[in-house]
Design a protein around this motif. Structure first.
Motif, PDB file in Angstrom:
ATOM      1  N   ARG A 283       0.832  -1.194   0.000  1.00 22.34           N
ATOM      2  CA  ARG A 283       0.000   0.000   0.000  1.00 22.34           C
ATOM      3  C   ARG A 283       0.873   1.253   0.000  1.00 22.34           C
ATOM      4  O   ARG A 283       1.893   1.306   0.691  1.00 22.34           O
ATOM      5  N   PHE A 284       0.444   2.266  -0.758  1.00 19.62           N
ATOM      6  CA  PHE A 284       1.241   3.462  -0.947  1.00 19.62           C
ATOM      7  C   PHE A 284       0.507   4.692  -0.412  1.00 19.62           C
ATOM      8  O   PHE A 284      -0.717   4.800  -0.509  1.00 19.62           O
ATOM      9  N   GLY A 285       1.266   5.614   0.116  1.00 18.93           N
ATOM     10  CA  GLY A 285       0.703   6.786   0.769  1.00 18.93           C
ATOM     11  C   GLY A 285       0.087   7.786  -0.195  1.00 18.93           C
ATOM     12  O   GLY A 285       0.406   7.826  -1.386  1.00 18.93           O
ATOM     13  N   ALA A 286      -0.794   8.610   0.353  1.00 21.23           N
ATOM     14  CA  ALA A 286      -1.439   9.681  -0.404  1.00 21.23           C
ATOM     15  C   ALA A 286      -0.806  11.014  -0.044  1.00 21.23           C
ATOM     16  O   ALA A 286      -0.131  11.144   0.984  1.00 21.23           O
ATOM     17  N   ALA A 287      -1.013  11.998  -0.886  1.00 24.66           N
ATOM     18  CA  ALA A 287      -0.513  13.345  -0.601  1.00 24.66           C
ATOM     19  C   ALA A 287      -1.241  13.978   0.579  1.00 24.66           C
ATOM     20  O   ALA A 287      -0.762  14.967   1.134  1.00 24.66           O
TER      21      ALA A 287
END
Length: 353
Positions: A165-169
């Motif tokens: 899972r990858f982070g959001a701004a």
């Protein structure tokens, strides 16, 4: 009544009041409370419009009120301007059912921080991209592995999670990512398409499609995948296309390309009404006005469209609003288009709107 009875009575009453107070403080937050009879779209962000307390700027945002839902579609280019424009229209962005982000370009998501400052838990629908600014995920099977390497040279020591899972701004924002056409509320759909155009190749974009008794109402951000393809996808829900508002992405197209799209909308899809704005472009405004006549609705900043069998633009006083751009509109539109064009029309055509 005896003293003991009075004491018991008041004790029970106090307990009941305390429990009632606890119930009040632990109840869930109130819903947006939209008017179920309201069916309208208000343009909150664009580069043209009549003089008012609202500020023009390149970008797009609109509030859609339909079926008791209050939906913010895109957030414009600048949070301060979005806040000013919402205040000028008497619109409370802390009361929303959800937000739709059409795509990841700055002139559509620049007001996100402001929206989250007044409505931090609001559901936000956004396009799903592998490493997008709205976050994302991928199965760890996407990369090749080499078991001969020692653990310290392997990703996750050779034991990656099943899903990465990858982070959001915007950490903590309540995003729900969409990668296919999805009904998110009764009769309210998100159309998910991917651009195949040079400069925006593989850009994912969401458009809003509402299935009304009069036909489909479509709200588009920039139409990078092609306004014709978006309408075709909406026609799969209901072939009766009633109304289209937003950016048609023809701002630098030549006359032949414009005429082809206009004819497709009018003759192939039998679109009933259009209300173009944002990146549609001045020559396209003219061509659409000519082709649709009184079924073309002026969509300047601050305009509210009352939906129905015969959509119409209304002013704050309830009277009919202007039906076409005037010289001031054109001057403003050209000014903000030029300001947004940092590297010539080629950049604008490909990746900045």
């Amino acid at each position: 009544m005896k003293l003991k009875s009075w004491v018991s009575y008041f004790s029970l009453a106090a307990l009941a009041m305390l429990l009632a107070g606890c119930a009040t403080t632990t109840s869930p937050p109130a819903a947006a409370g939209g008017d179920s009879t309201k069916a309208q779209i208000t343009v909150l962000y664009d580069a043209f419009g009549k003089s008012s307390a609202m500020q023009k700027d390149w970008g797009y945002a609109a509030l859609i009120e339909y079926g008791g839902k209050r939906i913010l579609f895109d957030t414009g280019n600048n949070g301060d301007i979005l806040a000013q424009n919402a205040k000028a229209k008497g619109i409370d962005l802390s009361k929303l059912d959800f937000v739709v982000m059409s795509h990841r370009h700055g002139d559509h998501m620049g007001g996100m921080a402001y929206v989250l400052s007044v409505n931090p838990k609001v559901k936000i629908y956004a396009p799903k991209e592998g490493f997008g600014v709205y976050g994302g995920d991928l199965p760890s099977t996407f990369y090749r592995k080499d078991a001969s390497l020692p653990p310290e040279q392997r990703y996750y020591d050779g034991a990656p999670p099943a899903v990465m899972r990858f982070g959001a701004a915007w950490p903590g924002a309540n995003f729900e990512l969409i990668d296919k056409t999805t009904e998110i509320a009764p009769g309210i759909h998100l159309i998910a398409l991917v651009s195949d155009k040079p400069g925006t190749l593989e850009l994912r974009e969401l458009s809003l499609a509402i299935n009304t008794p009069d036909g489909i109402v479509i709200v588009v951000g920039c139409s990078h995948p092609g306004i014709d393809k978006i309408v075709a996808a909406a026609a799969a829900i209901n072939p009766r296309i009633h109304f289209i508002a937003g950016g048609f992405h023809l701002v630098v197209s030549n006359d032949q390309e414009i005429e082809k799209i206009v004819a497709t909308l009018r003759d192939t899809f039998k679109v009933a009404f259009v209300a173009p704005g944002h990146c549609t472009g001045e020559p396209t405004f003219t061509a659409l006005k000519k082709a649709f006549g009184d079924r073309y609705l002026y969509a300047g900043l601050g305009t509210t469209f009352a939906l129905g069998a015969t959509p119409r633009s209304i002013s704050d006083t309830g009277h009919n609003a202007p039906t076409a751009m005037d010289e001031d509109d054109l001057k403003n539109y050209r000014t903000f288009l030029a300001k947004d064009d940092h590297d010539g029309y080629a950049l604008l055509a490909h990746d900045t709107y």
